[in-house]
Design a protein around this motif. Structure first.
Motif, PDB file in Angstrom:
ATOM      1  N   SER A   1       0.863  -1.175   0.000  1.00 49.15           N
ATOM      2  CA  SER A   1       0.000   0.000   0.000  1.00 49.15           C
ATOM      3  C   SER A   1       0.900   1.225   0.000  1.00 49.15           C
ATOM      4  CB  SER A   1      -0.928  -0.005   1.215  1.00 49.15           C
ATOM      5  OG  SER A   1      -1.961   0.932   1.057  1.00 49.15           O
ATOM      6  N   SER A   2       0.679   2.104  -0.918  1.00 49.59           N
ATOM      7  CA  SER A   2       1.552   3.255  -1.098  1.00 49.59           C
ATOM      8  C   SER A   2       1.003   4.510  -0.428  1.00 49.59           C
ATOM      9  CB  SER A   2       1.721   3.522  -2.596  1.00 49.59           C
ATOM     10  OG  SER A   2       2.380   4.734  -2.823  1.00 49.59           O
TER      11      SER A   2
ATOM     12  N   ARG B   1       0.481   6.585  -3.948  1.00 47.88           N
ATOM     13  CA  ARG B   1      -0.379   6.056  -5.006  1.00 47.88           C
ATOM     14  C   ARG B   1      -1.700   5.504  -4.498  1.00 47.88           C
ATOM     15  NH1 ARG B   1       4.770   4.371  -6.063  1.00 47.88           N
ATOM     16  NH2 ARG B   1       4.330   2.289  -5.313  1.00 47.88           N
ATOM     17  N   SER B   2      -1.761   5.130  -3.221  1.00 48.38           N
ATOM     18  CA  SER B   2      -3.021   4.601  -2.674  1.00 48.38           C
ATOM     19  C   SER B   2      -3.223   5.072  -1.231  1.00 48.38           C
ATOM     20  CB  SER B   2      -3.024   3.066  -2.750  1.00 48.38           C
ATOM     21  OG  SER B   2      -1.917   2.515  -2.053  1.00 48.38           O
TER      22      SER B   2
ATOM     23  N   ARG C   1      -6.375   3.676   0.620  1.00 46.05           N
ATOM     24  CA  ARG C   1      -6.182   2.259   0.976  1.00 46.05           C
ATOM     25  C   ARG C   1      -5.288   2.149   2.210  1.00 46.05           C
ATOM     26  NH1 ARG C   1      -5.369  -3.171  -0.643  1.00 46.05           N
ATOM     27  NH2 ARG C   1      -3.243  -3.905  -0.361  1.00 46.05           N
ATOM     28  N   THR C   2      -4.226   2.946   2.248  1.00 44.08           N
ATOM     29  CA  THR C   2      -3.297   2.906   3.375  1.00 44.08           C
ATOM     30  C   THR C   2      -4.002   3.289   4.673  1.00 44.08           C
ATOM     31  OG1 THR C   2      -1.454   3.403   1.889  1.00 44.08           O
ATOM     32  CG2 THR C   2      -1.091   3.784   4.236  1.00 44.08           C
TER      33      THR C   2
ATOM     34  N   TYR D   1      -6.445   0.594   5.673  1.00 44.17           N
ATOM     35  CA  TYR D   1      -5.764  -0.606   6.146  1.00 44.17           C
ATOM     36  C   TYR D   1      -5.326  -0.468   7.600  1.00 44.17           C
ATOM     37  CZ  TYR D   1      -2.431  -4.112   7.250  1.00 44.17           C
ATOM     38  OH  TYR D   1      -1.779  -5.118   7.914  1.00 44.17           O
TER      39      TYR D   1
END
Length: 166
Positions: free
Chosen positions: A36-37, A40-41, A44-45, A48
């Motif tokens: 998970s970036s 870039r994400s 999502r990070t 999470y």
């Protein structure tokens, strides 16, 4: 279930970070590993971190290269300990990631280990030392590991002394 969360900024970090997961496995410490970036994400990070905490994550390990903001983003989303592993992903050999990971603002701590594989392994050991504060069985395993490492150094020294004496 208590576990260590390993978050990598890129799939390319896996080759180094598998040393971290293998070290945890050796001691029987549960973990989960995801990509998970921070850049870039980011959604999502953030999602999470909350999900992992709800499942029992006690320590987060963040591996990232270049700008390496992943550990800082994790730190902004949790009060659990964060360990940053700078990755060598640029022409600067990981120095850029090291500086990005270690230079956190006051109140947003990230424990930072060495660049690359040694850092990956040390991140596992540091995570286990944190867990061992409340786990006597794990603490005993870590102490035994230290005894074994000391014996190996003595053995190596004796082998070299024997070679030199000849």
């Amino acid at each position: 279930m208590k576990f260590v969360s390993i978050v990598m900024g890129s799939k390319s970090d896996y080759e180094v970070m598998k040393s971290c997961s293998q070290t945890l496995e050796t001691f029987g410490v549960k973990f989960e590993m995801i990509v998970s970036s921070a850049h870039r994400s980011p959604a999502r990070t953030a999602e999470y971190v909350q999900s992992a905490e709800n499942k029992g994550a006690q320590v987060f390990i963040a591996a990232a290269g270049m700008a390496a903001h992943l550990a800082g983003v994790l730190s902004s989303k949790t009060v659990k300990p964060i360990i940053g592993v700078p990755m060598s992903a640029s022409a600067l050999g990981g120095i850029d990631a090291l500086l990005s990971t270690v230079q956190m603002p006051a109140g947003m701590p990230v424990a930072t280990v060495a660049i690359g594989k040694a850092g990956a392994i040390n991140s596992a050991y540091l995570a286990m030392q944190i867990l061992a504060l409340n786990d006597e069985e794990l603490a005993a395993k870590l102490k035994e590991d230290r005894v074994t490492k000391a014996k190996n150094v003595e053995k190596d020294s004796l082998e070299i002394e024997t070679i030199i004496a000849i």
